[in-house]
Design a protein around this motif. Sequence first.
Motif, mmCIF file in Angstrom:
data_model
loop_
_atom_site.group_PDB
_atom_site.id
_atom_site.type_symbol
_atom_site.label_atom_id
_atom_site.label_comp_id
_atom_site.label_asym_id
_atom_site.label_seq_id
_atom_site.Cartn_x
_atom_site.Cartn_y
_atom_site.Cartn_z
ATOM 1 N N ALA A 68 0.856 -1.189 0.000
ATOM 2 C CA ALA A 68 0.000 0.000 0.000
ATOM 3 C C ALA A 68 0.892 1.239 0.000
ATOM 4 O O ALA A 68 1.862 1.314 0.750
ATOM 5 C CB ALA A 68 -0.929 0.012 1.203
ATOM 6 N N LEU A 69 0.550 2.186 -0.855
ATOM 7 C CA LEU A 69 1.272 3.458 -0.942
ATOM 8 C C LEU A 69 0.281 4.591 -0.734
ATOM 9 O O LEU A 69 -0.906 4.465 -1.032
ATOM 10 C CB LEU A 69 1.936 3.621 -2.313
ATOM 11 C CG LEU A 69 2.980 2.604 -2.744
ATOM 12 C CD1 LEU A 69 3.418 2.882 -4.176
ATOM 13 C CD2 LEU A 69 4.184 2.622 -1.807
ATOM 14 N N SER B 125 -3.839 0.504 -2.585
ATOM 15 C CA SER B 125 -3.516 -0.750 -1.902
ATOM 16 C C SER B 125 -3.585 -1.930 -2.873
ATOM 17 O O SER B 125 -4.019 -1.796 -4.025
ATOM 18 C CB SER B 125 -4.463 -0.969 -0.726
ATOM 19 O OG SER B 125 -5.810 -0.972 -1.166
ATOM 20 N N GLY B 126 -3.182 -3.099 -2.385
ATOM 21 C CA GLY B 126 -3.211 -4.307 -3.200
ATOM 22 C C GLY B 126 -2.168 -4.332 -4.292
ATOM 23 O O GLY B 126 -2.385 -4.916 -5.358
ATOM 24 N N SER C 76 4.333 -1.461 -7.044
ATOM 25 C CA SER C 76 4.653 -0.485 -6.010
ATOM 26 C C SER C 76 5.841 0.380 -6.421
ATOM 27 O O SER C 76 5.806 1.608 -6.298
ATOM 28 C CB SER C 76 4.946 -1.210 -4.692
ATOM 29 O OG SER C 76 5.227 -0.294 -3.663
ATOM 30 N N ILE C 77 6.890 -0.243 -6.910
ATOM 31 C CA ILE C 77 8.061 0.515 -7.344
ATOM 32 C C ILE C 77 7.720 1.382 -8.547
ATOM 33 O O ILE C 77 8.136 2.555 -8.624
ATOM 34 C CB ILE C 77 9.228 -0.434 -7.668
ATOM 35 C CG1 ILE C 77 9.727 -1.132 -6.390
ATOM 36 C CG2 ILE C 77 10.371 0.336 -8.327
ATOM 37 C CD1 ILE C 77 10.289 -0.209 -5.347
ATOM 38 N N ARG C 78 6.937 0.864 -9.470
ATOM 39 C CA ARG C 78 6.585 1.635 -10.667
ATOM 40 C C ARG C 78 5.809 2.892 -10.295
ATOM 41 O O ARG C 78 6.058 3.979 -10.824
ATOM 42 C CB ARG C 78 5.763 0.776 -11.626
ATOM 43 C CG ARG C 78 5.477 1.470 -12.976
ATOM 44 C CD ARG C 78 4.622 0.592 -13.876
ATOM 45 N NE ARG C 78 5.214 -0.726 -13.985
ATOM 46 C CZ ARG C 78 4.529 -1.860 -13.909
ATOM 47 N NH1 ARG C 78 3.216 -1.827 -13.700
ATOM 48 N NH2 ARG C 78 5.124 -3.021 -14.022
ATOM 49 N N PHE D 91 3.372 12.264 -5.151
ATOM 50 C CA PHE D 91 4.603 11.649 -4.643
ATOM 51 C C PHE D 91 4.189 10.568 -3.635
ATOM 52 O O PHE D 91 3.572 10.870 -2.618
ATOM 53 C CB PHE D 91 5.462 12.714 -3.966
ATOM 54 C CG PHE D 91 6.869 12.291 -3.659
ATOM 55 C CD1 PHE D 91 7.925 12.795 -4.388
ATOM 56 C CD2 PHE D 91 7.145 11.404 -2.628
ATOM 57 C CE1 PHE D 91 9.239 12.438 -4.096
ATOM 58 C CE2 PHE D 91 8.436 11.028 -2.328
ATOM 59 C CZ PHE D 91 9.491 11.542 -3.070
ATOM 60 N N PHE D 92 4.539 9.311 -3.916
ATOM 61 C CA PHE D 92 4.065 8.189 -3.104
ATOM 62 C C PHE D 92 5.152 7.619 -2.197
ATOM 63 O O PHE D 92 6.316 7.502 -2.595
ATOM 64 C CB PHE D 92 3.537 7.065 -3.996
ATOM 65 C CG PHE D 92 2.175 7.348 -4.553
ATOM 66 C CD1 PHE D 92 1.034 6.945 -3.876
ATOM 67 C CD2 PHE D 92 2.034 8.044 -5.752
ATOM 68 C CE1 PHE D 92 -0.229 7.222 -4.386
ATOM 69 C CE2 PHE D 92 0.777 8.321 -6.269
ATOM 70 C CZ PHE D 92 -0.352 7.905 -5.580
#
Length: 205
Positions: A104-105, A172-173, A179-181, A197-198
């Motif tokens: 999750a970000l 999320s998920g 996540s990195i992308r 910005f995450f």
Amino acid sequence: MVDLVFPVRGGSVPTDHAYPLYGALSGAVPAFHDAQQSLRFAPLTGVRDEAGRLRLAPWSRLRVRLPAEAIPNVLPLAGRALDIAGARVALGAPSVEALVPAPALESWLVTFKHGEEPAAFLAATRARLTELGVAGEPAVRAFESGPRAGEVRRRVVRVSGAAIVGYALLVSGLTAEESIRLQECGLGGRTKIGCGFFLPAREAK
């Protein structure tokens, strides 16, 4: 991509300081103003007060996201004093942090053109995530305590006098790759001034 993280010292800055910070950073390192350069930053961390100010704390940081090979271009910020909307802020020596995948970000503020209402905002978010190949589930962040508990976190950033409306966003998920992308690409508009910005999500914010 990596994060270059600078300790920050000073008194306080306006809570809405993203655009003045962008101006100060661009004055010190012109690459921040160059649309061809992959330099982005997150707003300063600190303690919000009721007077619309962000008080800087011993743990306050400026986080700059950039390709590893661009680090030398930003190192002139180390030891630099910046004027942010009339407030003097000093930057210390930075550390380099790798991007960390998380399921999750969250972003403090994401904006889309014609995305001022929650439903339109979430539709634009899902469309953009699909374009990025990210299958996570977006949700508008809500206040978790206090008199506004349960209300969505609608936020405004002012750019040259214009009010840009957006929302705090949780996605999320995510797989590790997604996540990195998302951290590398960001999301929405005004990414040069800290929007979209995450960072890995905290349980409460």
